[in-house]
Design a protein around this motif. Structure first.
Motif, PDB file in Angstrom:
ATOM      1  N   HIS A 137       0.836  -1.193   0.000  1.00 29.85           N
ATOM      2  CA  HIS A 137       0.000   0.000   0.000  1.00 29.85           C
ATOM      3  C   HIS A 137       0.872   1.245   0.000  1.00 29.85           C
ATOM      4  N   LYS A 138       0.684   2.069  -1.038  1.00 29.20           N
ATOM      5  CA  LYS A 138       1.425   3.318  -1.174  1.00 29.20           C
ATOM      6  C   LYS A 138       2.932   3.107  -1.056  1.00 29.20           C
ATOM      7  N   GLY A 139       3.395   1.993  -1.660  1.00 29.93           N
ATOM      8  CA  GLY A 139       4.821   1.723  -1.712  1.00 29.93           C
ATOM      9  C   GLY A 139       5.406   1.001  -0.526  1.00 29.93           C
ATOM     10  N   PHE A 140       4.575   0.712   0.483  1.00 29.25           N
ATOM     11  CA  PHE A 140       5.045   0.028   1.689  1.00 29.25           C
ATOM     12  C   PHE A 140       4.413  -1.359   1.797  1.00 29.25           C
ATOM     13  N   VAL A 141       5.150  -2.328   2.325  1.00 27.07           N
ATOM     14  CA  VAL A 141       4.577  -3.630   2.663  1.00 27.07           C
ATOM     15  C   VAL A 141       3.907  -3.500   4.032  1.00 27.07           C
ATOM     16  N   ARG A 142       2.584  -3.642   4.048  1.00 26.20           N
ATOM     17  CA  ARG A 142       1.829  -3.530   5.293  1.00 26.20           C
ATOM     18  C   ARG A 142       1.746  -4.857   6.042  1.00 26.20           C
ATOM     19  N   ALA A 143       1.806  -5.973   5.299  1.00 25.70           N
ATOM     20  CA  ALA A 143       1.744  -7.296   5.923  1.00 25.70           C
ATOM     21  C   ALA A 143       2.272  -8.316   4.939  1.00 25.70           C
ATOM     22  N   ASN A 144       2.755  -9.430   5.464  1.00 22.37           N
ATOM     23  CA  ASN A 144       3.289 -10.508   4.626  1.00 22.37           C
ATOM     24  C   ASN A 144       3.169 -11.811   5.405  1.00 22.37           C
ATOM     25  N   GLY A 145       2.327 -12.714   4.927  1.00 26.63           N
ATOM     26  CA  GLY A 145       2.162 -13.991   5.605  1.00 26.63           C
ATOM     27  C   GLY A 145       0.964 -14.754   5.074  1.00 26.63           C
ATOM     28  N   SER A 146       0.592 -15.811   5.757  1.00 26.92           N
ATOM     29  CA  SER A 146      -0.562 -16.608   5.353  1.00 26.92           C
ATOM     30  C   SER A 146      -1.844 -15.819   5.608  1.00 26.92           C
ATOM     31  N   VAL A 147      -2.928 -16.237   4.944  1.00 23.64           N
ATOM     32  CA  VAL A 147      -4.221 -15.589   5.186  1.00 23.64           C
ATOM     33  C   VAL A 147      -4.572 -15.684   6.661  1.00 23.64           C
TER      34      VAL A 147
END
Length: 245
Positions: A210-220
């Motif tokens: 979002h807007k160039g930033f990773v807000r989250a990364n992982g499984s659902v």
């Protein structure tokens, strides 16, 4: 330790004064179907342009199957299959001719290219359209051809940038089913970029950009636990603070 299918470390990219990606880091596990989820303008296409070397990487690092894109570009790109958001087929060539041109770029001989083309067109249920000009295909059929063509050189990682854009609901579902089925049969990894939360399955890994930033990364599941949400759409809204499609 086995290297991820794709690894980004501290990747940044700017268009003049506007920063499109800001210190982006994530990894796509081997054998995973990973969704890069973000609204239009989040930086997804910029990231794809860096991964495919359409843009020069100036800050950070990217590696495909452990091969650094800067130090070993040929080796890295040989393991990468790409489907861009914009159509890249030659409309005035036949379906088969588009495959043969792609094969030549990858140094694949005529006999092998012909056999592989037949197998892949059969897999996407378009074996009977090999001799047709691409311009005579529907939008969904063109997308299926692009996906099959991207697999011609047997890549280990398939990246797709908004592959269902402009397609109706039925065609979107067909493309998703097709890619997931091909991945299972080919034993590949996938990075699927979309702004649509209904294209995310419970078994997927997700990178929220979002807007160039990773807000989250992982499984659902991990995203739901992190946000306290009941579904991926709600989690996405909470992570980006805006309405989600």
């Amino acid at each position: 330790m086995t290297a991820p299918a794709l690894e980004a470390r501290n990747v940044s990219h700017s268009y003049g004064a506007r920063k499109a990606l800001d210190d982006v880091s994530f990894s796509v596990a081997r054998g995973a179907f990973c969704v890069l989820l973000g609204l239009n303008g989040a930086g997804k296409s910029t990231l794809f342009s860096l991964v495919t070397r359409l843009f020069a990487l100036r800050r950070g690092s990217l590696a495909v199957m452990g091969c650094d894109l800067q130090r070993e570009p040929r080796k890295a790109l040989a393991q990468l299959g790409v489907v861009f958001q914009s159509r890249t087929l030659d409309l005035d060539l036949t379906v088969a001719q588009n495959f043969y041109y792609h094969a030549a770029l990858h140094g694949i001989g005529k006999a092998q290219a012909n056999a592989r083309t037949q197998d892949l067109l059969a897999a996407v249920q378009l074996a009977d359209r090999a001799g047709d000009k691409v311009r005579n295909l529907s939008g969904g059929q063109m997308r299926r051809v692009e996906i099959a063509r991207a697999l011609l050189h047997r890549p280990r990682l398939l990246v797709l940038d908004e592959p269902t854009v402009g397609l109706d609901i039925g065609a979107r579902a067909d493309i998703l089913k097709l890619v997931r089925g091909l991945i299972a049969s080919e034993g590949m990894s996938v990075l699927w970029a979309t702004h649509l939360t209904d294209e995310v399955f419970e078994t997927d890994d997700v990178i929220v950009l979002h807007k160039g930033f990773v807000r989250a990364n992982g499984s659902v599941r991990s995203l739901l636990e992190q946000t306290g949400a009941t579904d991926i759409k709600d989690a996405f809204v909470r992570l980006i603070g805006e309405g989600a499609p």
